[in-house]
Design a protein around this motif. Sequence first.
Motif, PDB file in Angstrom:
ATOM      1  N   ALA A  26       0.834  -1.212   0.000  1.00 41.17           N
ATOM      2  CA  ALA A  26       0.000   0.000   0.000  1.00 41.17           C
ATOM      3  C   ALA A  26       0.867   1.260   0.000  1.00 41.17           C
ATOM      4  O   ALA A  26       0.548   2.234  -0.696  1.00 41.17           O
ATOM      5  N   ALA A  27       1.961   1.244   0.738  1.00 38.26           N
ATOM      6  CA  ALA A  27       2.852   2.405   0.766  1.00 38.26           C
ATOM      7  C   ALA A  27       3.543   2.604  -0.584  1.00 38.26           C
ATOM      8  O   ALA A  27       3.691   3.736  -1.054  1.00 38.26           O
ATOM      9  N   VAL A  28       3.949   1.515  -1.219  1.00 42.71           N
ATOM     10  CA  VAL A  28       4.572   1.616  -2.544  1.00 42.71           C
ATOM     11  C   VAL A  28       3.552   2.150  -3.547  1.00 42.71           C
ATOM     12  O   VAL A  28       3.861   3.027  -4.358  1.00 42.71           O
ATOM     13  N   HIS A  29       2.326   1.654  -3.467  1.00 44.32           N
ATOM     14  CA  HIS A  29       1.273   2.147  -4.367  1.00 44.32           C
ATOM     15  C   HIS A  29       1.034   3.644  -4.142  1.00 44.32           C
ATOM     16  O   HIS A  29       0.911   4.408  -5.101  1.00 44.32           O
ATOM     17  N   ALA A  30       0.967   4.070  -2.898  1.00 37.57           N
ATOM     18  CA  ALA A  30       0.750   5.489  -2.597  1.00 37.57           C
ATOM     19  C   ALA A  30       1.871   6.342  -3.188  1.00 37.57           C
ATOM     20  O   ALA A  30       1.624   7.438  -3.697  1.00 37.57           O
ATOM     21  N   LEU A  31       3.091   5.847  -3.158  1.00 39.28           N
ATOM     22  CA  LEU A  31       4.222   6.571  -3.745  1.00 39.28           C
ATOM     23  C   LEU A  31       4.067   6.657  -5.266  1.00 39.28           C
ATOM     24  O   LEU A  31       4.287   7.721  -5.856  1.00 39.28           O
ATOM     25  N   VAL A  32       3.682   5.569  -5.900  1.00 34.69           N
ATOM     26  CA  VAL A  32       3.470   5.577  -7.358  1.00 34.69           C
ATOM     27  C   VAL A  32       2.419   6.623  -7.728  1.00 34.69           C
ATOM     28  O   VAL A  32       2.614   7.427  -8.648  1.00 34.69           O
ATOM     29  N   VAL A  33       1.305   6.636  -7.013  1.00 39.29           N
ATOM     30  CA  VAL A  33       0.235   7.602  -7.284  1.00 39.29           C
ATOM     31  C   VAL A  33       0.727   9.030  -7.060  1.00 39.29           C
ATOM     32  O   VAL A  33       0.449   9.929  -7.867  1.00 39.29           O
ATOM     33  N   ALA A  34       1.481   9.254  -5.987  1.00 41.87           N
ATOM     34  CA  ALA A  34       2.000  10.602  -5.699  1.00 41.87           C
ATOM     35  C   ALA A  34       2.949  11.080  -6.795  1.00 41.87           C
ATOM     36  O   ALA A  34       2.895  12.246  -7.210  1.00 41.87           O
ATOM     37  N   VAL A  35       3.810  10.204  -7.269  1.00 40.27           N
ATOM     38  CA  VAL A  35       4.751  10.583  -8.329  1.00 40.27           C
ATOM     39  C   VAL A  35       3.997  10.877  -9.624  1.00 40.27           C
ATOM     40  O   VAL A  35       4.265  11.882 -10.296  1.00 40.27           O
ATOM     41  N   GLU A  36       3.047  10.016  -9.991  1.00 37.93           N
ATOM     42  CA  GLU A  36       2.261  10.264 -11.198  1.00 37.93           C
ATOM     43  C   GLU A  36       1.517  11.592 -11.112  1.00 37.93           C
ATOM     44  O   GLU A  36       1.493  12.362 -12.084  1.00 37.93           O
ATOM     45  N   THR A  37       0.940  11.874  -9.968  1.00 38.93           N
ATOM     46  CA  THR A  37       0.186  13.112  -9.785  1.00 38.93           C
ATOM     47  C   THR A  37       1.116  14.324  -9.873  1.00 38.93           C
ATOM     48  O   THR A  37       0.775  15.324 -10.510  1.00 38.93           O
ATOM     49  N   ALA A  38       2.273  14.215  -9.266  1.00 36.46           N
ATOM     50  CA  ALA A  38       3.239  15.326  -9.325  1.00 36.46           C
ATOM     51  C   ALA A  38       3.753  15.545 -10.746  1.00 36.46           C
ATOM     52  O   ALA A  38       3.921  16.682 -11.185  1.00 36.46           O
ATOM     53  N   GLU A  39       3.987  14.471 -11.462  1.00 36.61           N
ATOM     54  CA  GLU A  39       4.538  14.568 -12.811  1.00 36.61           C
ATOM     55  C   GLU A  39       3.497  14.956 -13.863  1.00 36.61           C
ATOM     56  O   GLU A  39       3.783  15.720 -14.769  1.00 36.61           O
ATOM     57  N   PHE A  40       2.296  14.373 -13.756  1.00 31.94           N
ATOM     58  CA  PHE A  40       1.311  14.505 -14.830  1.00 31.94           C
ATOM     59  C   PHE A  40       0.010  15.196 -14.424  1.00 31.94           C
ATOM     60  O   PHE A  40      -0.889  15.335 -15.242  1.00 31.94           O
ATOM     61  N   GLY A  41      -0.092  15.573 -13.150  1.00 36.56           N
ATOM     62  CA  GLY A  41      -1.289  16.255 -12.682  1.00 36.56           C
ATOM     63  C   GLY A  41      -2.414  15.332 -12.257  1.00 36.56           C
ATOM     64  O   GLY A  41      -3.410  15.775 -11.703  1.00 36.56           O
ATOM     65  N   GLU A  42      -2.250  14.033 -12.530  1.00 34.81           N
ATOM     66  CA  GLU A  42      -3.237  13.035 -12.113  1.00 34.81           C
ATOM     67  C   GLU A  42      -2.601  11.656 -12.175  1.00 34.81           C
ATOM     68  O   GLU A  42      -1.586  11.459 -12.834  1.00 34.81           O
ATOM     69  N   SER A  43      -3.236  10.718 -11.504  1.00 32.94           N
ATOM     70  CA  SER A  43      -2.769   9.338 -11.531  1.00 32.94           C
ATOM     71  C   SER A  43      -3.279   8.656 -12.798  1.00 32.94           C
ATOM     72  O   SER A  43      -4.324   9.023 -13.339  1.00 32.94           O
TER      73      SER A  43
END
Length: 71
Positions: A26-43
């Motif tokens: 779950a923590a790894v998934h949360a990091l993936v979502v955070a990076v996608e959101t920071a990079e692309f504005g959304e997951s």
Amino acid sequence: MTDPSAFGSVSVPGYVLRRPRPDEVAAVHALVVAVETAEFGESSGYDLSDLEAEWRTSDPARDAWVAVAPD
């Protein structure tokens, strides 16, 4: 097991590079979502069940790394 230095990684003082534990999915998934959101504005819509499925059909203890910040 591939040495992480093979990927050109560098040492950052205080951080530890290690294999992920199953209870960290779950923590790894949360990091993936955070990076996608920071990079692309959304997951991308990659959800927790997608990562759980990947971890069931692969071997994170062999195929993945996590960098852990100091407490």
